[in-house]
Design a protein around this motif. Structure first.
Motif, PDB file in Angstrom:
ATOM      1  N   LEU A  72       0.775  -1.168  -0.082  1.00 31.14           N
ATOM      2  CA  LEU A  72      -0.166  -0.244   0.166  1.00 31.14           C
ATOM      3  C   LEU A  72       0.922   1.277   0.005  1.00 31.14           C
ATOM      4  N   ASN A  90      -9.179   7.381  -4.631  1.00 30.46           N
ATOM      5  CA  ASN A  90      -7.837   7.010  -3.818  1.00 30.46           C
ATOM      6  C   ASN A  90      -7.045   5.790  -4.304  1.00 30.46           C
ATOM      7  N   ASN A  91      -6.236   5.412  -3.398  1.00 33.75           N
ATOM      8  CA  ASN A  91      -5.183   4.100  -4.000  1.00 33.75           C
ATOM      9  C   ASN A  91      -5.748   3.053  -4.380  1.00 33.75           C
ATOM     10  N   ASP A 129     -14.874   1.938  -0.233  1.00 29.60           N
ATOM     11  CA  ASP A 129     -13.571   2.125   0.673  1.00 29.60           C
ATOM     12  C   ASP A 129     -14.006   3.161   1.731  1.00 29.60           C
ATOM     13  N   SER A 161      -8.621   8.082   4.295  1.00 28.31           N
ATOM     14  CA  SER A 161      -7.817   6.950   4.246  1.00 28.31           C
ATOM     15  C   SER A 161      -6.680   7.317   5.359  1.00 28.31           C
ATOM     16  N   MET A 162      -6.006   6.479   5.678  1.00 29.26           N
ATOM     17  CA  MET A 162      -4.825   6.673   6.535  1.00 29.26           C
ATOM     18  C   MET A 162      -3.798   7.917   6.359  1.00 29.26           C
ATOM     19  N   CYS A 207     -12.442  -3.078   0.771  1.00 26.13           N
ATOM     20  CA  CYS A 207     -10.967  -3.701   1.250  1.00 26.13           C
ATOM     21  C   CYS A 207     -11.022  -3.658   2.665  1.00 26.13           C
ATOM     22  N   LEU A 208     -11.809  -2.984   3.383  1.00 29.31           N
ATOM     23  CA  LEU A 208     -11.707  -2.890   5.040  1.00 29.31           C
ATOM     24  C   LEU A 208     -10.493  -2.322   5.395  1.00 29.31           C
TER      25      LEU A 208
HETATM   26  N1  NVA Z   1      -7.716   3.897   1.463  1.00 27.47           N
HETATM   27  C1  NVA Z   1      -7.199   3.374   2.357  1.00 27.47           C
HETATM   28  C2  NVA Z   1      -7.123   1.686   2.248  1.00 27.47           C
HETATM   29  C3  NVA Z   1      -6.805   0.872   3.325  1.00 27.47           C
HETATM   30  C4  NVA Z   1      -6.580  -0.446   3.376  1.00 27.47           C
HETATM   31  C5  NVA Z   1      -6.159   3.915   2.969  1.00 27.47           C
HETATM   32  O1  NVA Z   1      -5.164   4.144   2.094  1.00 27.47           O
HETATM   33  O2  NVA Z   1      -6.028   4.007   4.358  1.00 27.47           O
END
Ligand code: NVA
Ligand code: CP
Length: 332
Positions: free
Chosen positions: A127, A180-181, A245, A249-250, A287-288
């Motif tokens: 990630l 996002n990602n 999602d 995000s983090m 995705c949790l």
């Molecule tokens: N978009 C989220 C995905 C976490 C699995 C993040 O980047 O925090």
């Protein structure tokens, strides 16, 4: 420095299929036939360098390495400061001189690129703020299981009897949420496989233009439909799968209040699917970790929701990526 696994933008459709097929075979062998691995990673170590939290990716990776007979070495941000006390270049050279592979979860995507550039062993992207490739393999594996032939009972696994080439092309996925990602990874993966993607993001939360360009160039070659809207109802039309999602995000925690306001109307609900005209048999992916604002309990805990199967499939797909990079040393 060998091969890395950073984004599916670097892989061919055949190589992506190979990873999915291998994951399905691993699940069949390990979970249903109780087969041993032959310990091909005996005496080898995978460094798991995570600068962000993780439940699924970490558990999947550590158990996958253990199954292959290797040693997973978890290095959290409190243990080593990825690019804080020491440059990423130095960290990459030093760590890769002692281990056989590196799995890294980073903030900026350029960090994983730097690690890969200077590492002498394979690097896996666990990630980044731009891509989360292992997640999308699990999503595709789950779609193959759900839309392919169904087992007669719980103890028989039949997904390995068909190829995902027979089940995935032509499916339509609707993304309702942040640009996002996870969405970026779907954008660089789905068009290669002929999986249609309709995207609804709130204004100001669109995916990156350069990622969209990669997706559109590929979609033209494969006749795949990629569309973008700011109306969730438009996006879910004829969808086989609705996916979302977290809205936060983090690393975006300080934007929480603004984001919750800006994402009004983006919660996945059964009435959204019904009013927008999703296929009657639509399934839900996420995705949790999940928060209630982006999807109701009614959908999240319904039989349509395959989120826990998707989460378990993180293990089989990560096992297949590690197997490809550290054992087979090839995606082909
Ligand atoms: N978009 C989220 C995905 C976490 C699995 C993040 O980047 O925090
Ligand atoms: N989906 C996912 O990557 O979960 P974790 O952050 O818990 O690893």
């Amino acid at each position: 420095s060998g091969i890395h696994y950073i984004t599916h933008a670097d892989l061919s459709s055949q190589q992506i299929y190979n990873l999915i097929v291998s994951a399905i075979q691993h699940k069949h062998n390990v979970k249903y036939l109780n087969k041993q691995s032959g310990q091909p990673l005996s005496g080898k170590t995978l460094a798991i360098m995570f600068s962000k939290r993780s439940t699924r990716t970490r558990v999947a990776t550590e158990t996958a390495v253990a199954y292959l007979g290797g040693q997973p070495m978890f290095l959290g941000s409190q243990d080593i400061q990825l690019g804080v006390n020491e440059s990423l270049l130095d960290t990459s050279v030093v760590v890769s001189s002692m281990v056989d592979g590196i799995m890294a979860r980073v903030g900026s995507h350029s960090d994983i690129e730097t690690l890969a550039k200077y590492s002498t062993v394979p690097v896996i992207n666990a990630l980044s703020d731009r891509y989360h490739p292992t997640q999308i393999l699990a999503d595709l594996m789950t779609m193959h299981e759900v839309f392919g032939p169904q087992p007669k009972d719980e103890s028989s696994y039949v997904a390995h009897l068909t190829h995902p080439k027979e089940t995935l092309p032509g499916l339509k996925v609707a993304w309702i949420g942040d640009g996002n990602n996870i969405l970026h990874s779907m954008l660089v993966t789905f068009p290669k496989l002929g999986v249609h993607l309709s995207v609804a993001t709130p204004k100001g939360y669109d995916p990156s233009k350069d990622v969209v360009k990669i997706a559109q160039d590929e979609a033209v070659k494969t006749n795949t439909e990629i569309s973008f809207t700011h109306d969730p109802k438009v996006a879910v039309k004829d969808a086989d799968v609705i996916v979302t999602d977290t809205w936060i995000s983090m690393g975006q925690e300080s934007e929480k209040a603004k984001r919750i306001k800006d994402f009004a109307g983006y919660q996945v609900t059964s009435s959204l699917a019904k009013d927008g005209g999703a296929k009657p048999n639509w399934k839900f992916l996420h995705c949790l970790p999940r928060k209630q604002e982006e999807v109701t309990d009614e959908v999240f805990y319904s039989p349509r929701s395959v989120v826990f199967q998707e989460a378990e499939n993180r293990k089989w797909t990560i096992l297949s990526v590690i197997d490809a990079l550290l054992v087979k040393k090839s995606f082909d």
